[in-house]
Design an enzyme around this catalytic site. Structure first.
Site, PDB file in Angstrom:
ATOM      1  N   GLU A 293       0.881  -1.170   0.000  1.00  0.00           N
ATOM      2  CA  GLU A 293       0.000   0.000   0.000  1.00  0.00           C
ATOM      3  C   GLU A 293       0.909   1.207   0.000  1.00  0.00           C
ATOM      4  O   GLU A 293       1.786   1.341   0.855  1.00  0.00           O
ATOM      5  CB  GLU A 293      -0.923  -0.019   1.219  1.00  0.00           C
ATOM      6  CG  GLU A 293      -2.008   1.053   1.182  1.00  0.00           C
ATOM      7  CD  GLU A 293      -1.634   2.285   1.961  1.00  0.00           C
ATOM      8  OE1 GLU A 293      -1.464   3.360   1.320  1.00  0.00           O
ATOM      9  OE2 GLU A 293      -1.502   2.188   3.183  1.00  0.00           O
ATOM     10  N   CYS A 327      -1.784   8.530   4.343  1.00  0.00           N
ATOM     11  CA  CYS A 327      -1.883   8.275   2.904  1.00  0.00           C
ATOM     12  C   CYS A 327      -3.304   8.489   2.414  1.00  0.00           C
ATOM     13  O   CYS A 327      -3.540   8.633   1.217  1.00  0.00           O
ATOM     14  CB  CYS A 327      -1.386   6.871   2.572  1.00  0.00           C
ATOM     15  SG  CYS A 327      -2.011   5.596   3.664  1.00  0.00           S
TER      16      CYS A 327
END
Length: 543
Positions: A293, A327
């Protein structure tokens, strides 16, 4: 030997403590903060059964007080990477052969330890080492990590229960073996829960792990290891090393027993890792699992039917909680010209009331960014924006690193939808707004989809259900986690499995069964209960 089909406890999301004034948890957290700041910690590497100390000790500094030394960690070298791999491989057979319920028990106990005696220790380590306020630390390092541990155990049993059909006279069954070799967990600074989940998820499925955390997260990584050891994790199952990333990669990605990587970090680093694995593919016993990720340039798209106050609140929380170092943080917003003045007024009113400073003062909503490198990168965008006539500074724009790495929550208004801060990941408290005419809503949807290479999170705000459906369909590939009338941050384990595609990663959904499936290699077994004794098939018979 006693045997049973065991049912694990039904997982529930850990309740989030609010740390209100006068509460018992607030007093306990403040006491834990006082204790932690009264001393420095010595942090070894954990390789096999050894606590490894070296002559090269590095300081750990509080980002909000760069003069405050939290402790020292022992930096390793290439030999320590090799030792960690050896320890992981030596522990592999016993751990993989341990009955699944005993593996489950280790991580269920770790969850209970975090919920109880270690709750304030892990929160304090995250607050001081990563500059998170009390509430953000509680959500992350206590609750989310507890949820990962509990829900992953449940998902493991769901995977094991998935079995093939059997025909008459045949019994088909499927084993879910751990991967051959070892798994490398490379974890980020910004979420203690991610740093805990990346090594423990593969380990739960019977793998052994070499774990390298981000330097800025080593303080809380030590607490995680303390918890795992007290929970009974055998030596060598997870090996924690503090080694320069490229140096570690030089050893790990050339090792024939490299079985997979569990990664959260930058897109550039992940792409380089993928390339390196590809170049070395002929060295490995098996094709390694690559799970990652990475970055995000997360959007908020507002329709003219939206409620301005709701939008303003979502932008403040989504863009500026934890200094935008998520993020998933809201980083670019597309607002209709008809709502801009109202949204702007609400946001400015909120920003004027926000306090910034140390995590030890619970009145501070905003704390410091993680280190000087991040500070310099973030502020370069702000400085360039100040000098660009196409950009207006709506709020913030100030910064100071004299005592800590502080950057004000900053709102930019860009006249160009392709302006750099609308496109590039900044990873700081900077939100860029672009205004569109309501008649151009569908064109703006396309703009959202095509502006960024990332596809991690995004949100739409609207009361018009036709508009919500249109955006949901048109932006199907623009975000792995999509929110309707909510900020694009705050995914909860078991409720919103997390991950994105495109340049944001492999979308293997941390906090779900999908992620754990990546750490097993199934074996199908067919047992013929009545094996044939004649090679002839019926069609061979004479007419």
């Amino acid at each position: 030997m006693s045997v049973g089909f065991f049912q694990v406890p039904v997982p529930q999301n850990e309740p989030v403590k609010e740390y209100r004034t006068g509460s018992d948890e607030r007093a306990k957290l403040k006491a834990a903060l006082a204790e932690a700041t009264s001393k420095t910690v010595d942090i070894p590497m954990y390789i096999g059964a050894e606590e490894v100390r070296t002559e090269l000790q590095q300081q750990l500094i509080a980002p909000h007080n760069r003069h405050q030394v939290l402790g020292h960690y022992h930096e390793g070298d290439q030999t320590h990477v090799e030792q960690a791999i050896t320890a992981a491989l030596n522990a592999k057979e016993a751990w993989a052969n341990l009955s699944w319920e005993h593996r489950a028990s280790v991580f269920l106990k770790a969850a209970e330890l975090l919920a109880g005696p270690y709750r304030y220790k892990i929160n304090v380590a995250t607050m001081l080492g990563q500059s998170k306020n009390a509430y953000q630390a509680e959500i992350d390092s206590a609750c989310e990590l507890i949820d990962f541990l509990r829900f992953n155990v449940h998902y493991m049993t769901e995977i094991y229960s998935q079995q093939p059909r059997s025909s008459a006279g045949v019994w088909n069954r499927q084993e879910y073996r751990p991967l051959e070799g070892f798994v490398f967990a490379l974890t980020p600074f910004n979420f203690t829960a991610i740093a805990g989940n990346l090594p423990t998820a593969p380990a739960l499925m019977g793998n052994t792990v070499v774990w390298k955390p981000a330097t800025q997260q080593i303080y809380s990584a030590k607490v995680i290891m303390d918890v795992l050891k007290e929970a009974g994790l055998p030596d060598g199952v997870i090996n924690l090393i503090y080694v320069d990333g490229p140096l570690a990669g030089e050893v790990i990605f050339k090792h024939p027993d490299f079985g997979g990587i569990h990664f959260t970090g930058s897109t550039g680093v992940f792409q380089q890792i993928w390339k390196t694995i590809g170049e070395n593919i002929h060295l490995y016993k098996s094709y390694p699992r690559i799970v990652g990720e990475t970055g995000g340039k997360d959007f908020v798209l507002v329709h003219e039917s939206a409620d301005p106050k709701t939008v303003a609140t979502a932008l403040i929380r989504g863009a500026f909680e934890y200094q935008g170092q998520k993020c998933s943080a809201a980083s670019r917003a597309y607002l209709p010209t008809t709502l801009w003045e109202q949204i702007r007024e609400y946001m400015l009113a909120d920003l004027q009331s926000i306090k910034m400073g140390s995590v030890e003062d619970f009145r501070n909503f905003v704390n410091a960014v993680i280190d000087e490198r991040a500070f310099d990168k973030i502020t370069s965008y702000i400085t360039n924006a100040k000098n660009d006539p196409t950009v207006e500074i709506i709020a913030g724009g100030n910064f100071d690193k004299t005592d800590g790495f502080f950057v004000e929550p900053t709102v930019l208004l860009a006249s160009d939808p392709q302006y750099v801060t609308m496109c590039e990941e900044i990873f700081g408290p900077v939100l860029t707004v672009y205004l569109y005419h309501p008649d151009n809503f569908e064109d703006t949807i396309q703009l959202v989809d095509q502006t960024s290479p990332y596809a991690l999170t995004g949100a739409v705000f609207a009361k018009d259900r036709y508009a919500i459906e249109l955006v949901t369909k048109k932006l199907a590939n623009a975000a792995g986690n999509f929110y309707i009338n909510d900020k694009p941050t705050g995914a909860v384990v078991g409720q919103q499995p997390f991950g994105g595609a495109r340049a944001s990663g492999t979308n293997d959904k941390a906090g779900s069964l999908l992620n754990l499936l990546r750490w097993v290699s199934p074996r199908t077994i067919k047992e013929n209960l009545v094996p044939p004794t004649d090679f002839r098939y019926p069609f061979l018979a004479e007419e």
